[in-house]
Design an enzyme around this catalytic site. Structure first.
Site, PDB file in Angstrom:
ATOM      1  N   ARG A 147      68.081 -82.775  34.703  1.00  0.00           N
ATOM      2  CA  ARG A 147      68.552 -82.137  33.465  1.00  0.00           C
ATOM      3  C   ARG A 147      69.273 -80.825  33.726  1.00  0.00           C
ATOM      4  O   ARG A 147      70.100 -80.402  32.926  1.00  0.00           O
ATOM      5  CB  ARG A 147      67.381 -81.955  32.500  1.00  0.00           C
ATOM      6  CG  ARG A 147      66.823 -83.278  32.008  1.00  0.00           C
ATOM      7  CD  ARG A 147      65.615 -83.076  31.079  1.00  0.00           C
ATOM      8  NE  ARG A 147      65.051 -84.342  30.681  1.00  0.00           N
ATOM      9  CZ  ARG A 147      64.138 -85.022  31.379  1.00  0.00           C
ATOM     10  NH1 ARG A 147      63.691 -84.512  32.529  1.00  0.00           N
ATOM     11  NH2 ARG A 147      63.665 -86.168  30.946  1.00  0.00           N
ATOM     12  N   GLU A 205      53.260 -80.501  36.776  1.00  0.00           N
ATOM     13  CA  GLU A 205      52.286 -81.035  35.823  1.00  0.00           C
ATOM     14  C   GLU A 205      52.040 -82.528  36.034  1.00  0.00           C
ATOM     15  O   GLU A 205      51.081 -83.093  35.503  1.00  0.00           O
ATOM     16  CB  GLU A 205      52.743 -80.772  34.384  1.00  0.00           C
ATOM     17  CG  GLU A 205      54.092 -81.345  34.007  1.00  0.00           C
ATOM     18  CD  GLU A 205      55.252 -80.388  34.276  1.00  0.00           C
ATOM     19  OE1 GLU A 205      56.195 -80.403  33.470  1.00  0.00           O
ATOM     20  OE2 GLU A 205      55.206 -79.641  35.268  1.00  0.00           O
TER      21      GLU A 205
END
Length: 230
Positions: A90, A127
């Site tokens: 991204r 994460e």
């Protein structure tokens, strides 16, 4: 001189011979512009995460996407950027238009085996779990270069830590890591990790926090979470 950059949640103190412009300080996290942009960033249950924030929401609206590019370009126009680096994938969407607006080179940071003539960062934690290092081309950063690192979202800060490592390995200086979304929940653990890694002085800035991201996506009938981990 010493420059204090004060954000909503913390204060970074960095060595900087460049003065931040008025535009830099205008765009605060969760400010007026951020509140408008947040309206077009929905969240989905995706990758076993209850709230996965989808930047496709603003990418589908050229006026909002342009506003984000303008905000980032204004923030960094006058502080001495030599290059803009973006994280796969991204950061490749956001970084190039920001680099073009600043008239600076864009640097790709990718997984191993995707580019020639690279160096690799150490492994890092996200994460989603532990990840192998990311790579940058050896000739993309010169000693002393001031690099802005761009990504869509910062949570644990693991991926950004790998990017910071790459810049340092080539003798560059990270001016700031900038993201559209910053998850404040992770700030204490991220700053503790960065302190241990010797990079607590690197500023992290996010335009929008999760406090504003309250738009739940309308899921079609039969929606399936088919997301793959990064």
């Amino acid at each position: 001189m010493k420059l204090n950059i004060t954000g909503t949640h913390r204060e970074h103190q960095i060595e900087n011979k460049y003065v931040m412009s008025g535009a830099t300080m205008k765009y605060e996290q969760d400010g007026e512009e951020a509140r408008e942009i947040a309206k077009v960033i929905p969240y989905f249950p995706f990758k076993n995460i209850p709230r996965f924030y989808d930047i496709g929401g603003f990418l589908s609206k050229p006026d909002v996407f342009q506003k984000i590019v303008d905000i980032f370009a204004s923030r960094y126009a006058d502080i001495g950027i030599d290059a803009v680096a973006g994280l796969d994938a991204r950061g490749f969407v956001l970084g190039p238009p920001i680099a073009l607006a600043l008239k600076k080179p864009f640097i790709m940071m990718r997984k191993k085996g995707k580019m020639p003539n690279t160096i690799e960062s150490p492994p890092y934690e996200t994460e989603y779990g532990k990840r192998s290092g990311i790579c940058v081309q050896r000739d993309s950063i010169n000693a002393g270069d001031r690099v802005l690192i761009i990504d869509d979202l910062v949570a644990t800060g693991g991926t950004l830590s790998a990017a910071i490592e790459l810049v340092k390995m080539l003798g560059g200086v990270v001016v700031e890591c900038a993201c559209v979304v910053e998850l404040k929940f992770f700030i204490p653990s991220r700053m503790k990790m960065y302190a241990k890694m010797g990079m607590a002085d690197v500023p992290i800035w996010g335009l929008i926090s999760e406090d504003l991201l309250t738009v739940e996506a309308t899921l079609p009938k039969g929606y399936i979470d088919d997301g793959e981990e990064h």
